[in-house]
Design a protein around this motif. Structure first.
Motif, PDB file in Angstrom:
ATOM      1  N   LYS A 221       0.831  -1.205   0.000  1.00 47.32           N
ATOM      2  CA  LYS A 221       0.000   0.000   0.000  1.00 47.32           C
ATOM      3  C   LYS A 221       0.864   1.251   0.000  1.00 47.32           C
ATOM      4  CE  LYS A 221      -3.948  -1.997   2.423  1.00 47.32           C
ATOM      5  NZ  LYS A 221      -4.743  -1.963   3.643  1.00 47.32           N
ATOM      6  N   CYS A 222       2.020   1.165   0.660  1.00 44.53           N
ATOM      7  CA  CYS A 222       2.921   2.314   0.737  1.00 44.53           C
ATOM      8  C   CYS A 222       3.587   2.614  -0.605  1.00 44.53           C
ATOM      9  CB  CYS A 222       3.992   2.080   1.802  1.00 44.53           C
ATOM     10  SG  CYS A 222       3.329   1.994   3.481  1.00 44.53           S
ATOM     11  N   LYS A 223       3.738   1.601  -1.459  1.00 45.61           N
ATOM     12  CA  LYS A 223       4.403   1.807  -2.750  1.00 45.61           C
ATOM     13  C   LYS A 223       3.589   2.699  -3.671  1.00 45.61           C
ATOM     14  CE  LYS A 223       7.184  -2.375  -2.815  1.00 45.61           C
ATOM     15  NZ  LYS A 223       7.402  -3.687  -3.423  1.00 45.61           N
TER      16      LYS A 223
ATOM     17  N   GLY B  70       8.390   7.651   0.535  1.00 47.25           N
ATOM     18  CA  GLY B  70       9.656   8.337   0.722  1.00 47.25           C
ATOM     19  C   GLY B  70       9.627   9.308   1.884  1.00 47.25           C
ATOM     20  N   ILE B  71       8.442   9.703   2.318  1.00 45.54           N
ATOM     21  CA  ILE B  71       8.311  10.589   3.479  1.00 45.54           C
ATOM     22  C   ILE B  71       8.023   9.754   4.726  1.00 45.54           C
ATOM     23  CG2 ILE B  71       6.995  12.479   4.491  1.00 45.54           C
ATOM     24  CD1 ILE B  71       6.439  13.418   1.609  1.00 45.54           C
ATOM     25  N   CYS B  72       7.030   8.880   4.640  1.00 47.54           N
ATOM     26  CA  CYS B  72       6.663   8.006   5.755  1.00 47.54           C
ATOM     27  C   CYS B  72       7.715   6.934   5.998  1.00 47.54           C
ATOM     28  CB  CYS B  72       5.344   7.304   5.488  1.00 47.54           C
ATOM     29  SG  CYS B  72       3.906   8.285   5.858  1.00 47.54           S
ATOM     30  N   HIS B  73       8.206   6.333   4.961  1.00 49.61           N
ATOM     31  CA  HIS B  73       9.185   5.257   5.077  1.00 49.61           C
ATOM     32  C   HIS B  73      10.179   5.365   3.932  1.00 49.61           C
ATOM     33  CE1 HIS B  73       6.983   3.392   1.836  1.00 49.61           C
ATOM     34  NE2 HIS B  73       7.872   2.408   1.786  1.00 49.61           N
ATOM     35  N   LYS B  74      11.286   4.674   4.065  1.00 48.32           N
ATOM     36  CA  LYS B  74      12.320   4.701   3.034  1.00 48.32           C
ATOM     37  C   LYS B  74      11.902   3.829   1.853  1.00 48.32           C
ATOM     38  CE  LYS B  74      16.064   5.486   6.243  1.00 48.32           C
ATOM     39  NZ  LYS B  74      17.275   4.934   6.855  1.00 48.32           N
TER      40      LYS B  74
ATOM     41  N   SER C 167       9.706  -3.659   5.082  1.00 45.59           N
ATOM     42  CA  SER C 167       8.626  -3.524   6.056  1.00 45.59           C
ATOM     43  C   SER C 167       8.565  -2.087   6.552  1.00 45.59           C
ATOM     44  CB  SER C 167       8.855  -4.474   7.237  1.00 45.59           C
ATOM     45  OG  SER C 167      10.021  -4.100   7.930  1.00 45.59           O
ATOM     46  N   LYS C 168       7.401  -1.726   7.063  1.00 44.47           N
ATOM     47  CA  LYS C 168       7.215  -0.406   7.641  1.00 44.47           C
ATOM     48  C   LYS C 168       6.607  -0.591   9.011  1.00 44.47           C
ATOM     49  CE  LYS C 168       4.756   3.884   7.429  1.00 44.47           C
ATOM     50  NZ  LYS C 168       3.633   4.580   6.887  1.00 44.47           N
TER      51      LYS C 168
END
Length: 135
Positions: free
Chosen positions: A35-37, A43-47, A52-53
């Motif tokens: 979902k983050c992709k 790039g702001i919330c996670h690298k 994993s996040k």
């Protein structure tokens, strides 16, 4: 459950419990990286490229919470304003008058040394004040 800024909910929650530890307990929330992709905040919330996040939330113990409450009180603010004066005098006693190192063994010897050091510092201060008024 924890919800990220884009509105995606965590799919798993875990607690980090450590036996015989005085550290605070932590809640760890796990998010779906797929979902983050496609998220605009990538790039702001996670690298980018991580597998994993997670988001960790610390649960303060009663002792730590009491300390935080005390630090937000007016009494603590008043004491912290006075602290620099005490630290200034301690620094003077340690660096100018030799209180940095104990000259004798035991608590009684250190008590005598600190009392005499404070006495000498006060006497020098009194002498300086007398010289100012006399001049």
């Amino acid at each position: 459950m924890y919800v990220c800024p884009e509105g995606h909910m965590a799919y798993k929650k875990a607690r980090s419990l450590q036996k015989n530890s005085i550290k605070n307990e932590k809640l760890i929330f796990f998010f779906d990286v797929e979902k983050c992709k496609c998220c605009p905040l990538e790039g702001i919330c996670h690298k980018i490229g991580t597998k994993s996040k997670t988001y960790t939330l610390t649960i303060k113990s009663n002792l730590h919470q009491e300390q935080l409450d005390f630090e937000n009180s007016d009494a603590f603010r008043e004491k912290s304003r006075m602290r620099y004066r005490i630290e200034q005098k301690n620094s003077e006693l340690k660096n100018r008058y030799g209180l940095k190192k104990s000259m004798s063994n035991g608590l009684f010897g250190m008590t005598i040394q600190s009392a005499s050091t404070v006495f000498i510092a006060n006497m020098r201060k009194i002498i300086r004040e007398i010289e100012k008024k006399g001049a």
